[in-house]
Scaffold this active site. Structure first.
Site, PDB file in Angstrom:
ATOM      1  CB  THR A  15      -0.921   0.014   1.248  1.00  0.00           C
ATOM      2  OG1 THR A  15      -1.819  -1.074   1.134  1.00  0.00           O
ATOM      3  CG2 THR A  15      -1.715   1.291   1.353  1.00  0.00           C
ATOM      4  CB  THR A  91       0.452  -4.163   6.368  1.00  0.00           C
ATOM      5  OG1 THR A  91      -0.810  -4.064   5.707  1.00  0.00           O
ATOM      6  CG2 THR A  91       1.097  -2.806   6.462  1.00  0.00           C
ATOM      7  CD  GLN A 280      -7.519 -22.744  18.005  1.00  0.00           C
ATOM      8  OE1 GLN A 280      -8.519 -22.170  18.447  1.00  0.00           O
ATOM      9  NE2 GLN A 280      -7.575 -23.918  17.438  1.00  0.00           N
TER      10      GLN A 280
END
Ligand code: ASP
Length: 348
Positions: A15, A91, A280
């Site tokens: 970006t 990113t 997790q």
């Protein structure tokens, strides 16, 4: 008078250098010259800046082992000529690339800092300019002995410098897009830059051996995220396509106790496919053996990934399995901290 630090910018896309297509409204990368024009202040830094732009600029969704090697080769081929490297990168997969480079660049003794932005640099409110300027200044910073302050792979984003293999992309919206859940920032850029004493404390052995790039990576890695009720594929033909499994378990490394799971984990052992256990949870560590629900994993040679992120676990597996070691040697190497990617000693 000390010589100016020489920094090589390696522009891969993302970006930071994108522009909006007037027809479709979609963002796509544009040339490096345009990026430089958008930040004329770069010429005012007391640093000698050169740039290498990838021939095909990409959205980082297209990153992978081949591209990591392209970045690695640019760094290797210019290693002696420059005091440090700033990699401009999207990113979305920056945490994977930073992790991969942290392993691939062996015995690194110079700064390699990845950065990018959430808004293109040509946009008035862009975070790109501050991220880039902070990255260059941090890559050029020296200690009292005149050595580079940063001698590891880092990510500079928002106001923070992070260890590259400790971060995860946390926000698709905020200018502080990354979190380093289990490890503090290595520097904070405010009015002054405040450095942490944890910087560069990554090498298991000293860096007396010269810098080298390990280009061999094993990409056949499967990420298996457990969820209540998930079926366990017991067809060895499916899993024999893979060379390693990153198992995302519950809490402190727990897994179901059903027969199917037991059979699956035993199948992995039989096929000599290393399984690396990460949690997790966004924060905290695997502690195999803490609950009965993780003892089976221990008995079946599952490797304790401690507080590694999934991104670091995948990159570490690619790197370790790329060495062509035996199953047992690979499991041993996976269990050892190699570049500060996991916490060495845990308080029990
Ligand atoms: N899709 C972009 C990329 O990763 C997002 C960004 O740079 O922030 O290339």
């Amino acid at each position: 008078m000390t010589a100016k630090r020489k920094i090589l910018l390696v522009y891969t896309g993302g970006t930071i250098g994108m522009i909006q297509d007037p027809q479709t409204g979609a963002l796509s990368p544009f040339k490096f010259e345009r990026l430089k024009e958008s930040i004329p202040d770069l010429d005012n830094l007391d640093v000698d800046i050169s740039a290498y732009s990838f021939p095909h600029l990409i959205d980082s969704s297209d990153m992978g082992p081949e591209r990591w090697n392209e970045i690695g080769n640019v760094i290797r081929n210019n290693y002696k000529r420059y005091s440090g490297f700033v990699v401009l990168h999207g990113t979305d997969t920056m945490a994977f690339t930073a992790s991969a480079l942290s392993f691939m660049l062996e015995n690194l003794d110079k700064p390699v800092i990845l950065t990018g932005s959430q808004l293109p640099v040509g946009v008035l409110r862009s975070d790109g300019k501050a991220n880039l300027v902070n990255s260059i200044e941090m890559a050029a910073a020296v200690d009292e002995q005149g050595r580079a302050k940063v001698r590891e792979v880092c990510v500079c984003f928002g106001d923070s410098l992070y260890r590259g293999n400790r971060i995860t992309k946390y926000s698709a919206e905020s200018f502080t897009a990354f979190h380093s859940p289990n490890f503090p920032a290595l520097a904070k850029a405010g009015v002054h830059v405040k450095w942490s004493d944890k910087l560069n404390r990554i090498h298991a052995k000293s860096t007396q051996e010269g810098f080298r790039l390990q280009s061999e990576l094993e990409h056949r890695i499967f990420i298996f995220k457990l969820y209540p009720g998930c079926p366990f594929c017991l067809e060895s033909s499916f899993f024999s396509r893979f060379r390693g499994v990153v198992l995302e378990t519950y809490g402190s490394g727990n897994a179901p106790s059903c027969r199917e799971f037991e059979q699956w984990i035993k199948l992995m052992k039989k096929l000599h496919i290393p399984v690396l256990n990460v949690t997790q949870c966004a924060e905290g560590s695997v502690e195999m053996g803490k609950y009965a629900a993780s003892t089976l994993l221990q008995d079946c040679d599952v490797v304790d990934g401690r507080d590694m992120t999934t991104e670091a676990a995948v990159a570490k597996m690619m790197y370790v399995l790329g060495k062509g070691l035996s199953y047992t040697q690979s499991c041993k190497m996976l269990a050892r901290p190699l570049r500060g990617e996991m916490t060495e000693h845990r308080a029990l």
